[in-house]
Every structure is written in C-alpha cells, then in structure tokens.
Scaffold this active site. Structure first.
Site, PDB file in Angstrom:
ATOM      1  N   GLY A  32       0.839  -1.263   0.156  1.00 28.66           N
ATOM      2  CA  GLY A  32       0.010   0.077  -0.095  1.00 28.66           C
ATOM      3  C   GLY A  32       0.815   1.383  -0.144  1.00 28.66           C
ATOM      4  O   GLY A  32       2.075   1.387  -0.414  1.00 28.66           O
ATOM      5  N   HIS A  38       4.634   2.129  -7.770  1.00 32.54           N
ATOM      6  CA  HIS A  38       3.578   1.150  -7.970  1.00 32.54           C
ATOM      7  C   HIS A  38       2.642   1.090  -8.946  1.00 32.54           C
ATOM      8  O   HIS A  38       2.096   0.023  -9.635  1.00 32.54           O
ATOM      9  CB  HIS A  38       2.632   1.204  -6.752  1.00 32.54           C
ATOM     10  CG  HIS A  38       3.252   0.991  -5.272  1.00 32.54           C
ATOM     11  ND1 HIS A  38       3.564   2.152  -4.278  1.00 32.54           N
ATOM     12  CD2 HIS A  38       3.790  -0.025  -4.673  1.00 32.54           C
ATOM     13  CE1 HIS A  38       4.363   1.524  -3.330  1.00 32.54           C
ATOM     14  NE2 HIS A  38       4.294   0.139  -3.552  1.00 32.54           N
TER      15      HIS A  38
END
Ligand code: PAF
Length: 284
Positions: A32, A38
C-alpha cells in the site's frame, strides 16, 4: 473494481473472471501507500494480461523488531482511488488473521538460502524469509500467470525469481524499471520519513551510484576500489551507508574478471529513513 478481504471471496472472483476464455492474470503485490512506482507496476500489469489483481498488505513477518511496522504509512482509501482510476480488476486487502491464521511463529516459512543473507539480508535478518513467505502465500492464493515487482528492490526481485524457479511455480516474474523523482531519488514509501534537509541530500544516493557506474564502465576502476570510493562518497554526503556493493546481475555474487553484467547496490540511512537503490553496469 472489486475489493475483497477474505480468501474465499478472492478465489471466487479470480475463478469467475478467469473462466471467461481462461484469461491470464497479472498480479502486483504491494504494502500500500501507493506512489508512481507502484502505479507503473499496475500499468505494466494491465499491458501484460486482461485481469489485474493488486494486493495491499503490510506484512509483519518482513519487519524486524526495531523497524517501522507500526509507523509504516497506511493510506487505503487513497490507494483504492488510484487503483480504480487504473482499471484494476480485483484488490485483495487481507488482515493479519487471514494471512497468518496460526500466528507468525507457527507459519510455514520459505527461505531462499544465501541470497537472503547477503546485502540487505545481512542488515535486516529474517526480512527476506518474511518476503518470500508472504509472496509464496499470495501466489498460491491468487495463482497469477505473471507477477510484477519493482527493480528498485533488486535483491527482493532476485530472491522471488529464484524462489519461483526453485519451487517450480508456473508463473513469470517481471521486473519493472524504477520510477524516480526529477532529481533522481527513487520513489519509495519511506521517502516520507525524510526531513527537508535530508530530502535535499537523498538524491546523492543515486548520484553516487551513477558516478560509480562511470568509474567502472569508462575509467575501468576495479570493483573493490569502486566500492570503497562509493561508500566514502556516501559518508561525505551525509549518509550512514549499510553497504555499497558491486555484484553480478543474476546471482548477486562478487564479480570475477570474466563477469561483465553487473549491478551496484546500495543501502544507506538518512535519519529515520533507510534508502536503497541500484544501477546496472555493463562492462562491454
Ligand atoms: O515490495 C514490497 O512492497 C513487499 O516486500 C512485498 C513484495 C509486497 C511483500 O510484502
């Protein structure tokens, strides 16, 4: 986009989507606090397969006792908004009881020997067993055809490739290029631990790696001298280096005279942040 928290729901959804034309699944495991690095993994995943699955789980098994497990940034709502915008199909957000139903101590572990005990493994004992164990469990739950990891965590990528090969996992492990800030600092969730003063110093890590690449490729400096010089430069620039090391690209061994495809890896502390980065070196 479907958000699932339980293994049963994950399996059902993957099965349902997959059964349409036996479509391929690309998987991006994360902890996360998603940043541009990402998002590049998710975009690449979308290009490689029609179904994209992302997991968000801060894995306690890969944190040492004095590390930042409790303070690790958790930004689930923002992460889901970013993933939705990228057309992610399924996001798996398990909790500790789902991932480690018997607790951490009783969990079956996966260890990739040697590779896990060098470089970052030497400074973070147990870290890569934690990574290999959770990635193995996630692979078994998601059963992806392709799994994507950032090249910034080069040792992690090498260990996961080796695990997949050693355990005969029927999937392809793909490494995706590091995304950098305009001044060269590799994107990382841990950059937020930097004060303004440390943030100004931080690009010096990649700067030092680039200088070492030139020393090796252009000035033909030997690896041992390049390592000592790189380490000293980091100290002069205000870092506390954990290591600065020239290695072979595939096995991460110290290079011999015939080794031409190399990588320089570094980990250095700046206040509360431990930064890692690496650069490819081609001697031909
Ligand atoms: O690179 C990471 O964020 C983590 O190590 C991973 C691969 C998601 C395993 O927890």
């Amino acid at each position: 986009m479907i958000v699932v928290r339980e293994i049963g729901a994950l399996r059902e959804n993957v099965h349902e989507r997959r059964s349409v034309d036996r479509q391929k699944v690309a998987f991006v495991p994360t902890m996360g606090n998603l940043h541009a690095g990402h998002l590049a993994l998710v975009r690449t995943a979308r290009e490689l397969a029609p179904i994209t699955i992302v997991s968000i789980y801060v894995n306690p098994l890969q944190f040492g006792a004095n590390e930042d497990l409790d303070s690790y940034p958790r930004t689930l709502q923002e992460d889901l908004t970013e993933l939705e915008a990228l057309d992610t199909d399924i996001v798996f957000v398990p909790d500790d009881a789902t991932m480690y139903p018997r607790g951490l101590a009783d969990q079956t572990k996966v260890e990739v020997p040697i590779l896990s005990s060098i470089l970052c493994g030497e400074h973070r004992p147990g870290h890569f067993v934690g990574v290999a164990t959770i990635v193995n469990r996630l692979f078994n739950l998601v059963q992806p055809d392709v799994a994507l990891f950032g090249k910034k965590d080069y040792q992690q990528l090498t260990i996961i490739r080796r695990m997949a090969s050693d355990l005969g996992m029927p999937l392809e492990v793909v490494g995706v290029d590091t995304i950098r800030e305009p001044d060269g600092l590799a994107m990382s969730s841990r950059n937020r631990y930097l004060t303004a003063k440390q943030r100004a110093i931080a690009p010096g890590l990649y700067g030092t790696l680039r200088e070492t690449k030139d020393d090796l490729e252009i000035r033909h400096t030997d690896a041992t001298t390049a390592e000592a010089d790189g380490c000293q430069k980091l100290k002069d620039r205000g870092f506390s280096p954990d290591y600065f090391s020239v290695r072979t690209r595939d096995a991460l061994t110290h290079p011999g005279t015939g080794d031409r495809s190399l990588v320089v890896l570094a980990a250095a502390r700046l206040g509360k942040a431990r930064l890692i980065d690496n650069i490819k070196v081609d001697l031909d």
